[in-house]
Structure formats: structure tokens, C-alpha cells
Scaffold this motif. Sequence first.
Motif, PDB file in Angstrom:
ATOM      1  N   VAL A  41      37.680  33.171  34.397  1.00  0.00           N
ATOM      2  CA  VAL A  41      39.112  33.250  34.677  1.00  0.00           C
ATOM      3  C   VAL A  41      39.308  33.491  36.164  1.00  0.00           C
ATOM      4  O   VAL A  41      38.727  34.423  36.736  1.00  0.00           O
ATOM      5  N   ALA A  42      40.111  32.639  36.781  1.00  0.00           N
ATOM      6  CA  ALA A  42      40.491  32.813  38.184  1.00  0.00           C
ATOM      7  C   ALA A  42      41.929  33.311  38.203  1.00  0.00           C
ATOM      8  O   ALA A  42      42.851  32.591  37.816  1.00  0.00           O
ATOM      9  N   ASP A  43      42.099  34.543  38.614  1.00  0.00           N
ATOM     10  CA  ASP A  43      43.415  35.186  38.660  1.00  0.00           C
ATOM     11  C   ASP A  43      44.110  34.778  39.956  1.00  0.00           C
ATOM     12  O   ASP A  43      43.668  35.136  41.045  1.00  0.00           O
ATOM     13  N   ILE A  44      45.186  34.000  39.841  1.00  0.00           N
ATOM     14  CA  ILE A  44      45.832  33.455  41.039  1.00  0.00           C
ATOM     15  C   ILE A  44      47.204  34.081  41.292  1.00  0.00           C
ATOM     16  O   ILE A  44      48.037  33.508  41.983  1.00  0.00           O
ATOM     17  N   ARG A  45      47.421  35.275  40.750  1.00  0.00           N
ATOM     18  CA  ARG A  45      48.619  36.034  41.120  1.00  0.00           C
ATOM     19  C   ARG A  45      48.471  36.543  42.552  1.00  0.00           C
ATOM     20  O   ARG A  45      47.364  36.816  43.010  1.00  0.00           O
ATOM     21  N   THR A  46      49.571  36.721  43.239  1.00  0.00           N
ATOM     22  CA  THR A  46      49.497  37.279  44.585  1.00  0.00           C
ATOM     23  C   THR A  46      49.086  38.744  44.541  1.00  0.00           C
ATOM     24  O   THR A  46      48.292  39.201  45.364  1.00  0.00           O
ATOM     25  N   PHE A  47      49.611  39.474  43.582  1.00  0.00           N
ATOM     26  CA  PHE A  47      49.375  40.915  43.519  1.00  0.00           C
ATOM     27  C   PHE A  47      48.477  41.261  42.324  1.00  0.00           C
ATOM     28  O   PHE A  47      48.610  40.693  41.249  1.00  0.00           O
ATOM     29  N   LYS A  48      47.614  42.219  42.536  1.00  0.00           N
ATOM     30  CA  LYS A  48      46.647  42.584  41.501  1.00  0.00           C
ATOM     31  C   LYS A  48      47.265  43.402  40.373  1.00  0.00           C
ATOM     32  O   LYS A  48      46.683  43.504  39.299  1.00  0.00           O
ATOM     33  N   ARG A  49      48.440  43.948  40.629  1.00  0.00           N
ATOM     34  CA  ARG A  49      49.070  44.797  39.625  1.00  0.00           C
ATOM     35  C   ARG A  49      50.453  44.270  39.287  1.00  0.00           C
ATOM     36  O   ARG A  49      51.137  43.689  40.126  1.00  0.00           O
ATOM     37  N   SER A  50      50.839  44.504  38.039  1.00  0.00           N
ATOM     38  CA  SER A  50      52.156  44.094  37.560  1.00  0.00           C
ATOM     39  C   SER A  50      52.955  45.337  37.195  1.00  0.00           C
ATOM     40  O   SER A  50      52.418  46.280  36.607  1.00  0.00           O
ATOM     41  N   SER A  51      54.237  45.315  37.521  1.00  0.00           N
ATOM     42  CA  SER A  51      55.084  46.458  37.185  1.00  0.00           C
ATOM     43  C   SER A  51      55.454  46.465  35.707  1.00  0.00           C
ATOM     44  O   SER A  51      55.913  47.477  35.179  1.00  0.00           O
ATOM     45  N   TYR A  52      55.254  45.331  35.031  1.00  0.00           N
ATOM     46  CA  TYR A  52      55.637  45.233  33.628  1.00  0.00           C
ATOM     47  C   TYR A  52      54.434  44.958  32.725  1.00  0.00           C
ATOM     48  O   TYR A  52      54.188  45.675  31.759  1.00  0.00           O
ATOM     49  N   TRP A  53      53.654  43.909  33.048  1.00  0.00           N
ATOM     50  CA  TRP A  53      52.513  43.524  32.212  1.00  0.00           C
ATOM     51  C   TRP A  53      51.275  44.275  32.685  1.00  0.00           C
ATOM     52  O   TRP A  53      50.309  43.690  33.175  1.00  0.00           O
ATOM     53  N   THR A  54      51.301  45.613  32.542  1.00  0.00           N
ATOM     54  CA  THR A  54      50.250  46.442  33.124  1.00  0.00           C
ATOM     55  C   THR A  54      48.881  46.232  32.473  1.00  0.00           C
ATOM     56  O   THR A  54      47.856  46.547  33.072  1.00  0.00           O
ATOM     57  N   ALA A  55      48.854  45.691  31.256  1.00  0.00           N
ATOM     58  CA  ALA A  55      47.565  45.445  30.593  1.00  0.00           C
ATOM     59  C   ALA A  55      46.736  44.418  31.345  1.00  0.00           C
ATOM     60  O   ALA A  55      45.515  44.340  31.135  1.00  0.00           O
ATOM     61  N   PHE A  56      47.391  43.646  32.228  1.00  0.00           N
ATOM     62  CA  PHE A  56      46.684  42.590  32.955  1.00  0.00           C
ATOM     63  C   PHE A  56      46.428  42.946  34.414  1.00  0.00           C
ATOM     64  O   PHE A  56      46.096  42.079  35.220  1.00  0.00           O
ATOM     65  N   ASP A  57      46.582  44.219  34.759  1.00  0.00           N
ATOM     66  CA  ASP A  57      46.225  44.646  36.108  1.00  0.00           C
ATOM     67  C   ASP A  57      44.762  44.297  36.371  1.00  0.00           C
ATOM     68  O   ASP A  57      43.892  44.505  35.513  1.00  0.00           O
ATOM     69  N   ALA A  58      44.503  43.763  37.550  1.00  0.00           N
ATOM     70  CA  ALA A  58      43.163  43.237  37.844  1.00  0.00           C
ATOM     71  C   ALA A  58      42.058  44.276  37.682  1.00  0.00           C
ATOM     72  O   ALA A  58      40.962  43.968  37.205  1.00  0.00           O
ATOM     73  N   ASP A  59      42.347  45.529  38.080  1.00  0.00           N
ATOM     74  CA  ASP A  59      41.310  46.558  38.069  1.00  0.00           C
ATOM     75  C   ASP A  59      40.830  46.897  36.662  1.00  0.00           C
ATOM     76  O   ASP A  59      39.721  47.414  36.493  1.00  0.00           O
ATOM     77  N   SER A  60      41.658  46.627  35.663  1.00  0.00           N
ATOM     78  CA  SER A  60      41.238  46.912  34.288  1.00  0.00           C
ATOM     79  C   SER A  60      40.999  45.650  33.469  1.00  0.00           C
ATOM     80  O   SER A  60      40.114  45.625  32.605  1.00  0.00           O
ATOM     81  N   PHE A  61      41.773  44.592  33.738  1.00  0.00           N
ATOM     82  CA  PHE A  61      41.618  43.367  32.949  1.00  0.00           C
ATOM     83  C   PHE A  61      40.334  42.629  33.319  1.00  0.00           C
ATOM     84  O   PHE A  61      39.689  42.037  32.453  1.00  0.00           O
ATOM     85  N   GLY A  62      39.961  42.673  34.588  1.00  0.00           N
ATOM     86  CA  GLY A  62      38.714  42.043  35.006  1.00  0.00           C
ATOM     87  C   GLY A  62      37.513  42.601  34.258  1.00  0.00           C
ATOM     88  O   GLY A  62      36.738  41.850  33.644  1.00  0.00           O
ATOM     89  N   PRO A  63      37.323  43.939  34.258  1.00  0.00           N
ATOM     90  CA  PRO A  63      36.209  44.520  33.501  1.00  0.00           C
ATOM     91  C   PRO A  63      36.303  44.244  32.002  1.00  0.00           C
ATOM     92  O   PRO A  63      35.272  44.062  31.338  1.00  0.00           O
ATOM     93  N   PHE A  64      37.530  44.182  31.462  1.00  0.00           N
ATOM     94  CA  PHE A  64      37.717  43.872  30.043  1.00  0.00           C
ATOM     95  C   PHE A  64      37.159  42.486  29.725  1.00  0.00           C
ATOM     96  O   PHE A  64      36.443  42.305  28.732  1.00  0.00           O
ATOM     97  N   LEU A  65      37.476  41.500  30.570  1.00  0.00           N
ATOM     98  CA  LEU A  65      36.964  40.152  30.334  1.00  0.00           C
ATOM     99  C   LEU A  65      35.454  40.091  30.502  1.00  0.00           C
ATOM    100  O   LEU A  65      34.751  39.458  29.700  1.00  0.00           O
ATOM    101  N   ARG A  66      34.949  40.737  31.530  1.00  0.00           N
ATOM    102  CA  ARG A  66      33.495  40.700  31.776  1.00  0.00           C
ATOM    103  C   ARG A  66      32.730  41.307  30.609  1.00  0.00           C
ATOM    104  O   ARG A  66      31.643  40.838  30.253  1.00  0.00           O
ATOM    105  N   ALA A  67      33.307  42.345  30.008  1.00  0.00           N
ATOM    106  CA  ALA A  67      32.660  42.965  28.844  1.00  0.00           C
ATOM    107  C   ALA A  67      32.609  42.016  27.653  1.00  0.00           C
ATOM    108  O   ALA A  67      31.777  42.186  26.752  1.00  0.00           O
ATOM    109  N   GLN A  68      33.488  41.002  27.678  1.00  0.00           N
ATOM    110  CA  GLN A  68      33.522  39.994  26.615  1.00  0.00           C
ATOM    111  C   GLN A  68      32.730  38.743  26.986  1.00  0.00           C
ATOM    112  O   GLN A  68      32.788  37.728  26.290  1.00  0.00           O
ATOM    113  N   GLY A  69      32.013  38.811  28.113  1.00  0.00           N
ATOM    114  CA  GLY A  69      31.183  37.688  28.526  1.00  0.00           C
ATOM    115  C   GLY A  69      31.924  36.607  29.292  1.00  0.00           C
ATOM    116  O   GLY A  69      31.413  35.487  29.450  1.00  0.00           O
ATOM    117  N   ILE A  70      33.135  36.927  29.791  1.00  0.00           N
ATOM    118  CA  ILE A  70      33.922  35.959  30.562  1.00  0.00           C
ATOM    119  C   ILE A  70      33.981  36.417  32.015  1.00  0.00           C
ATOM    120  O   ILE A  70      34.413  37.543  32.311  1.00  0.00           O
TER     121      ILE A  70
END
Length: 213
Positions: A41-70
Motif C-alpha cells: 500500500v502506497a499512502d498518498i495522503r498529504t498528511f499522515k494523520r486524519s482528524s476524523y478517520w483516526t484508524a488510518f493514521d500512518a503511525d498505526s495503520f502502517g504497522p497494522f498492515l505490515r503485521a498482516q504481511g502487506i
Amino acid sequence: MQDTLSNPHNPNQKTVFTVGYAGHDRDSLLALFKAHGITAVADIRTFKRSSYWTAFDADSFGPFLRAQGIAYVFMGDVMGGKPQAPELYPDGQLDYDLMAQLPEFQDGIARLISGANKYRICLMCAEKDPLDCHRTLLIASPLKAAGFDLCHLVEGGVEHQSETEQRMVALNGGDVPDLFATTAPDPDAETKLALQRQIKRVAPRAQDAIKRR
């Protein structure tokens, strides 16, 4: 078995997927990635954090995907749809042509093209409809020129970039070709005109996009 990096409609054409996470939670988006064999997954948002969709903040969503082999990489610093450089908003609205000329953006495209030789890539942004996102309005063009088909993961299935462009033309109308033009007609003229109009409709404005510090 079919090469998972290829477009099933044209086995010789490679595919890059895209998705907007709006409306998803982590598990539903992960299920979508797995259903389509996404391996990076290539995250192409300008900002790593979202004020609303916080589950997809880069600092936590990145490790979540990597733990799933992505694999996960943040590329919003070079490909984000709301760049923080005022000079890219010459008339108060983002100029995608100027952004496309930036060396860092072109390097980002080159990284995607290179990565697609190894991974089945999905570009991730927030915007649900690819027609309203820089995935279509900015990034699609250079990837198409490099021989890629963009497949947008949308509600109800997959929308190929050609189908997105058909919606764009239908939404933005078209002009009758000049029958007296001295040059050969451009077969893509209607799509190009529709793209210009769609960009004018939805491209971010500096007052909304640039964060005040």
C-alpha cells in the motif's frame, strides 16, 4: 495461474489499484486488500494523520498492515493531493500541471513503476470517489503513459480508469469537434476537456489546503 500483476482484460498491461478509505474501518479495508491480492500500500495522503478517520493514521495503520504481511509506505510528502507549497496555487487553486513537473513527484511515479515489478500495489487516499481525487486527476496520467491500468476499488467492485473517465465525460459534458480544424482531430480531446473541467470543479484551494502554522 494468471499473473497477479496483470490486468485480466489485457494480460500484457500491468495494474495499479487505488482506494479511498472513507467509509471503511481497518478490517473492511484489509479484507478488500486481501480479496484483490494487494501486497503493498502506497499512502498518498498529504498528511499522515486524519482528524476524523483516526484508524488510518500512518503511525498505526502502517504497522497494522505490515503485521498482516502487506508492505506499507507513506508517499504523501511527494505525491500528496494538498501540497503545502503556495507557488503551486498560482490562481488560488492547485495547478496539477505544475505539481506534475516537480522532480520529487516524478521520482514518486518512478518508485511506483519500479515497485509494481515486485508488488501488487494499491494507492490509498481518503477520498471515496476516484473521480474527485488526485488519484485520477493527477497520478493516473503518468501511470497510463507508462502502460498501467488503474483499477479503483469502489463500492460494488472495481472501476477501471477508462470507466472513471467515461463518468467524467458524462458529468462534464463535451464540445462538438471543430469540423474545419487544420490538424488531425485528437481522439482524447473530449476526455482532456472533461479532465480540465473536473479539475476546476474539485482541485483544492490554497485557503483550504495549506495548513496555517
